[in-house]
Structures are given as structure tokens and as C-alpha cells.
Design an enzyme around this catalytic site. Structure first.
Site, short mmCIF file in Angstrom:
data_model
loop_
_atom_site.label_atom_id
_atom_site.label_comp_id
_atom_site.label_asym_id
_atom_site.label_seq_id
_atom_site.Cartn_x
_atom_site.Cartn_y
_atom_site.Cartn_z
N SER A 108 33.63 28.94 -32.48
CA SER A 108 33.98 27.91 -31.49
C SER A 108 34.16 26.60 -32.24
O SER A 108 33.61 26.41 -33.33
CB SER A 108 32.85 27.76 -30.48
N TYR A 121 23.77 26.34 -27.75
CA TYR A 121 25.02 27.04 -28.03
C TYR A 121 25.61 26.59 -29.37
O TYR A 121 25.99 27.42 -30.20
CB TYR A 121 26.01 26.77 -26.90
#
Length: 249
Positions: A108, A121
């Protein structure tokens, strides 16, 4: 071959594959369960005899900040997003060495730039990026190419699957409520304005699979390249904190 934790949800995937004229072997896999990982990899070798590429794509989003959540919740995020990648990669590597294969992990932009209220995250994605960046030269000595693919916002069910009541989160955020609301307002607008289609993001994965000499780090869009570029040229951290600080008020 594709894997799902719940193969009962494979209907749409099978339909899309059939429409594209692609044969698809769907198997059960829970990346947090080492026995499930071993069974999936061993089954592929038993049925097909080899493994040429693995794409680590399982992931779970998470919204929260340290003071307002249990550390156990952070551990859960790490289990899926970091240790799940390690379970699959470890099981696959002997077979990828045998074929000179490719190990590709979808991380990501959050694996490069830390983002407010995404501490757990981003920590997991940072860990994946650091692990794979460290593994890449070692694996290359044994013929395995390692790459990470860094999407920004992609219009999938990923955000919906986080399972968070956003209004409820703001109401329960205490002293963080104003900052969280500002972050959510900005993020929803950004998501609606710049989200890629899954097909667009998949082009970067295809590049990692098919290029003669794929890059280690591959972003999925111009926006993702610009965003991650802020961090990769930011020696003292001021550019990133100046950027993300504006997201919370």
C-alpha cells in the site's frame, strides 16, 4: 490459481474468469493459519507440479489510534497484513527457487507514508515493505525475484470490509474526535476523487509478473507515485508530517 478464505464467495470471481476465457482453480486459504497455508501450497504442487509465482494480496484495513484501542487489536492487524504474508512466502519459497519464480506482495502507499488513524495498518505495511526490501537481494541470489506493489485508493470492497461505524467512531473518540472527523472528511473526498478501478491497479501486478526485470517497488498510479515520492525524498520527515498534519485539522 486463486485463493479465498471463504470459497463460498467465489461466484463473481468464477464468472469474471469465464467471461475472460480464463481457467481458474479456486482453493481455500487462510493466511493466518499455517496449516491452511501448507495445505494450499502442497495441493498446488501435488496437482500442478510447480509454482512459478505467488501474489500476496490478503489484507485487512483498520481504523483507530493508540490511546483508544487495545494492543490486541493491533496484533490482529499484524497477523493478517504482516505475518500472513510471511506464512505464505515461507511456504512458497522452496518451490519458487526451483522455478526461478516471482514473489509479489501487494502492500500500500500506507507502507511508505504513515497516515493518521491508520497506525496499526501502516505499521503492518511498513513491516512488509521492510521485510521484502531486505529479502529481495537474498532471494535474487537464488533466482527468485521479489517485488512489492503499492496501490493508493482502489474501488473495491476493502474499505467496506473494515467494518467500522464511522459516525460511532467519531462519537466515541473523546479528545481525538475533531481530528478524526477532519481525517474522515478528507479521506472520503480523496477516495471518491482518485480511486482506481481494480483493473487499473492490476496492471501493476501484471507488470511485476511479466516484465523481464521488474522493479522492486511498483506504484499503481501517478497519484501513488507522487504520494510515495514525498516520503522517499524526505530525509528529515518534515514533508510527510507537513502533508499528513493537514489531514487532521
Amino acid at each position: 490459481m486463486a485463493t479465498l478464505r471463504d470459497t463460498g464467495r467465489a461466484a463473481a470471481l468464477r464468472t469474471a474468469a469465464a467471461e475472460a476465457g480464463v481457467g481458474l482453480d479456486v482453493r481455500q486459504l487462510d493466511v493466518t493459519d499455517e496449516e491452511s497455508v501448507a495445505a494450499a501450497v502442497d495441493g498446488v504442487i501435488a496437482d500442478h507440479g510447480r509454482l512459478d509465482a505467488v501474489i500476496n494480496n490478503a489484507g485487512a484495513g483498520h481504523l483507530g489510534t493508540l490511546e483508544n484501542e487495545a494492543v490486541a487489536e493491533v496484533r490482529k492487524v499484524m497477523e493478517v497484513n504482516f505475518f500472513g504474508v510471511l506464512h505464505v512466502s515461507k511456504a512458497a519459497l522452496p518451490h519458487l527457487r526451483a522455478t526461478g519464480g516471482r514473489l509479489i506482495t501487494v502492500t500500500s502507499v500506507g507502507g511508505v507514508v504513515g497516515q493518521p488513524f491508520n497506525e496499526a495498518y501502516c505499521a503492518a505495511k511498513f513491516a512488509v515493505e521492510g521485510y521484502m526490501e531486505s529479502l529481495a537481494p537474498v532471494a535474487a541470489r537464488l533466482g527468485v525475484t521479489v517485488s512489492v506493489v503499492e496501490p493508493g485508493a482502489v474501488a473495491t470492497e476493502f474499505v467496506n470490509n473494515i467494518g467500522v461505524d464511522l459516525e460511532g467512531e467519531v462519537a466515541a473518540a473523546g479528545p481525538y474526535a475533531d481530528a478524526l472527523k477532519a481525517y474522515l472528511d478528507r479521506t472520503v473526498a480523496q477516495f471518491l476523487g482518485s480511486a482506481q478501478t481494480p483493473a487499473e491497479a492490476a496492471e501493476a501486478v501484471l507488470e511485476a509478473l511479466t516484465a523481464d526485470r521488474p522493479a522492486f517497488r511498483i506504484q499503481t498510479s501517478d497519484w501513488a507515485r507522487g504520494f510515495t515520492g514525498t516520503k522517499l525524498t524526505d530525509l528529515d520527515g518534515s514533508a510527510v508530517l507537513g502533508l499528513t498534519g493537514g489531514w487532521v485539522g
